[in-house]
Write a protein that holds these residues in place. Structure first.
Motif, mmCIF file in Angstrom:
data_model
loop_
_atom_site.group_PDB
_atom_site.id
_atom_site.type_symbol
_atom_site.label_atom_id
_atom_site.label_comp_id
_atom_site.label_asym_id
_atom_site.label_seq_id
_atom_site.Cartn_x
_atom_site.Cartn_y
_atom_site.Cartn_z
ATOM 1 N N ASN A 95 0.860 -1.179 0.000
ATOM 2 C CA ASN A 95 0.000 0.000 0.000
ATOM 3 C C ASN A 95 0.894 1.225 0.000
ATOM 4 O OD1 ASN A 95 -1.232 2.231 1.887
ATOM 5 N ND2 ASN A 95 -2.943 1.185 0.925
ATOM 6 N N ALA A 96 0.466 2.275 -0.698
ATOM 7 C CA ALA A 96 1.264 3.492 -0.728
ATOM 8 C C ALA A 96 0.360 4.710 -0.835
ATOM 9 C CB ALA A 96 2.248 3.457 -1.891
ATOM 10 N N GLU A 97 0.769 5.759 -0.172
ATOM 11 C CA GLU A 97 0.095 7.059 -0.275
ATOM 12 C C GLU A 97 0.840 7.842 -1.350
ATOM 13 O OE1 GLU A 97 -0.748 7.142 4.556
ATOM 14 O OE2 GLU A 97 0.447 8.702 3.621
ATOM 15 N N ILE A 98 0.180 8.102 -2.471
ATOM 16 C CA ILE A 98 0.849 8.648 -3.652
ATOM 17 C C ILE A 98 0.170 9.929 -4.120
ATOM 18 C CG2 ILE A 98 1.418 8.208 -6.075
ATOM 19 C CD1 ILE A 98 1.692 5.248 -5.344
ATOM 20 N N GLU A 99 0.997 10.899 -4.465
ATOM 21 C CA GLU A 99 0.507 12.142 -5.052
ATOM 22 C C GLU A 99 0.729 12.089 -6.558
ATOM 23 O OE1 GLU A 99 2.662 15.688 -4.122
ATOM 24 O OE2 GLU A 99 0.929 16.986 -4.498
ATOM 25 N N ASN A 100 -0.334 12.376 -7.321
ATOM 26 C CA ASN A 100 -0.192 12.502 -8.771
ATOM 27 C C ASN A 100 -1.007 13.706 -9.227
ATOM 28 O OD1 ASN A 100 -2.843 11.623 -8.718
ATOM 29 N ND2 ASN A 100 -2.391 9.580 -9.531
ATOM 30 N N HIS A 101 -1.391 13.721 -10.516
ATOM 31 C CA HIS A 101 -2.100 14.875 -11.074
ATOM 32 C C HIS A 101 -3.372 15.198 -10.315
ATOM 33 C CE1 HIS A 101 0.445 15.001 -14.614
ATOM 34 N NE2 HIS A 101 0.331 13.705 -14.714
ATOM 35 N N TYR A 102 -3.982 14.172 -9.707
ATOM 36 C CA TYR A 102 -5.280 14.332 -9.078
ATOM 37 C C TYR A 102 -5.188 14.564 -7.577
ATOM 38 C CZ TYR A 102 -6.396 12.216 -13.538
ATOM 39 O OH TYR A 102 -6.463 11.941 -14.877
ATOM 40 N N GLY A 103 -3.981 14.684 -7.079
ATOM 41 C CA GLY A 103 -3.806 14.876 -5.648
ATOM 42 C C GLY A 103 -3.351 13.607 -4.968
ATOM 43 N N TRP A 104 -3.553 13.536 -3.665
ATOM 44 C CA TRP A 104 -3.125 12.372 -2.881
ATOM 45 C C TRP A 104 -4.201 11.300 -2.879
ATOM 46 C CZ3 TRP A 104 1.616 11.553 -0.954
ATOM 47 C CH2 TRP A 104 2.481 12.647 -0.835
ATOM 48 N N ASP A 105 -3.745 10.047 -2.942
ATOM 49 C CA ASP A 105 -4.665 8.932 -2.830
ATOM 50 C C ASP A 105 -3.914 7.721 -2.305
ATOM 51 O OD1 ASP A 105 -7.454 7.932 -4.982
ATOM 52 O OD2 ASP A 105 -6.997 7.470 -2.883
ATOM 53 N N ASN A 106 -4.681 6.734 -1.914
ATOM 54 C CA ASN A 106 -4.149 5.489 -1.371
ATOM 55 C C ASN A 106 -4.249 4.396 -2.435
ATOM 56 O OD1 ASN A 106 -3.753 3.392 0.868
ATOM 57 N ND2 ASN A 106 -3.942 5.323 1.959
ATOM 58 N N TYR A 107 -3.134 3.703 -2.698
ATOM 59 C CA TYR A 107 -3.133 2.688 -3.746
ATOM 60 C C TYR A 107 -2.714 1.333 -3.156
ATOM 61 C CZ TYR A 107 -3.420 6.540 -7.027
ATOM 62 O OH TYR A 107 -3.839 7.654 -7.719
ATOM 63 N N TRP A 108 -3.320 0.283 -3.730
ATOM 64 C CA TRP A 108 -3.039 -1.086 -3.305
ATOM 65 C C TRP A 108 -2.476 -1.913 -4.464
ATOM 66 C CZ3 TRP A 108 -3.594 -2.873 1.637
ATOM 67 C CH2 TRP A 108 -4.333 -2.100 2.522
ATOM 68 N N GLY A 109 -1.538 -2.793 -4.159
ATOM 69 C CA GLY A 109 -1.099 -3.789 -5.119
ATOM 70 C C GLY A 109 -2.035 -4.982 -5.079
ATOM 71 N N LEU A 110 -1.862 -5.924 -6.009
ATOM 72 C CA LEU A 110 -2.750 -7.071 -6.106
ATOM 73 C C LEU A 110 -2.443 -8.148 -5.078
ATOM 74 C CD1 LEU A 110 -3.189 -7.514 -9.951
ATOM 75 C CD2 LEU A 110 -4.800 -6.563 -8.298
ATOM 76 N N GLY A 111 -1.277 -8.128 -4.499
ATOM 77 C CA GLY A 111 -0.958 -9.121 -3.488
ATOM 78 C C GLY A 111 -0.074 -10.229 -4.007
ATOM 79 N N THR A 112 0.685 -10.808 -3.090
ATOM 80 C CA THR A 112 1.536 -11.940 -3.402
ATOM 81 C C THR A 112 1.395 -12.964 -2.278
ATOM 82 O OG1 THR A 112 3.798 -12.597 -3.997
ATOM 83 C CG2 THR A 112 3.595 -10.862 -2.342
ATOM 84 N N GLN A 113 1.244 -14.221 -2.656
ATOM 85 C CA GLN A 113 0.980 -15.282 -1.682
ATOM 86 C C GLN A 113 2.268 -15.722 -1.001
ATOM 87 O OE1 GLN A 113 -2.075 -16.979 -0.818
ATOM 88 N NE2 GLN A 113 -0.760 -17.817 0.807
ATOM 89 N N VAL A 114 2.215 -15.787 0.312
ATOM 90 C CA VAL A 114 3.313 -16.350 1.108
ATOM 91 C C VAL A 114 2.751 -17.549 1.866
ATOM 92 C CG1 VAL A 114 4.874 -15.985 3.051
ATOM 93 C CG2 VAL A 114 4.555 -14.179 1.338
ATOM 94 N N THR A 115 3.363 -18.707 1.672
ATOM 95 C CA THR A 115 2.936 -19.926 2.357
ATOM 96 C C THR A 115 4.116 -20.507 3.119
ATOM 97 O OG1 THR A 115 1.320 -20.394 0.618
ATOM 98 C CG2 THR A 115 1.905 -22.199 2.102
ATOM 99 N N VAL A 116 3.938 -20.703 4.415
ATOM 100 C CA VAL A 116 4.992 -21.237 5.261
ATOM 101 C C VAL A 116 4.546 -22.609 5.759
ATOM 102 C CG1 VAL A 116 6.463 -20.850 7.257
ATOM 103 C CG2 VAL A 116 5.564 -18.896 5.970
ATOM 104 N N SER A 117 5.310 -23.618 5.391
ATOM 105 C CA SER A 117 4.972 -24.986 5.791
ATOM 106 C C SER A 117 5.673 -25.343 7.100
ATOM 107 C CB SER A 117 5.364 -25.966 4.704
ATOM 108 O OG SER A 117 6.763 -25.942 4.514
ATOM 109 N N SER A 118 5.014 -26.177 7.890
ATOM 110 C CA SER A 118 5.589 -26.565 9.191
ATOM 111 C C SER A 118 6.464 -27.800 9.061
ATOM 112 C CB SER A 118 4.466 -26.830 10.197
ATOM 113 O OG SER A 118 3.589 -27.803 9.696
#
Length: 118
Positions: A95-118
């Motif tokens: 997630n990032a708080e980004i300023e562009n032509h339209y001002g400040w906004d909050n943006y999200w990436g699509l995500g990446t899976q992390v799997t930890v096996s025991s």
């Protein structure tokens, strides 16, 4: 503006991974950059955050094991995850708080899976 996360995967407990997230597009400046995670059946939670000046903040569950950092020249935030536990299994989102032509906004990436096996 797009956020592209990468670096997830399958790892054994005690192992390490490094996530990366690059912001691209029309960007004037970036304030805070963060990593969140969401496990199945649970709410999305903040894992770590870093300001443009480098001040960091961590959830208690990852403090001492995870390290957030950023490269402002590359508009990139990283999450180094050591001593991984099965309970760290989740989809990790940047997630990032980004300023562009339209001002400040909050943006999200699509995500990446992390799997930890025991």
């Amino acid at each position: 503006v797009q956020l592209q996360a990468s670096g997830g995967g399958l790892v054994q407990a005690g192992g390490s991974l490094r996530l990366s997230c690059v912001a691209s597009g029309s960007i004037f400046s970036i304030n805070a950059m963060s990593w969140y995670r969401q496990a199945p059946g649970k709410e999305r939670e903040l894992v770590a955050a870093i300001t443009s000046g480098g001040t960091t903040n961590y959830s208690d569950s990852v403090k001492g094991r995870f390290t957030i950092s950023r490269d402002n020249a590359k508009n990139t935030v990283y999450l180094r995850m050591n001593s991984l536990k099965p309970e760290d299994t989740a989809v990790y989102y940047c997630n990032a708080e980004i300023e562009n032509h339209y001002g400040w906004d909050n943006y999200w990436g699509l995500g990446t899976q992390v799997t930890v096996s025991s």
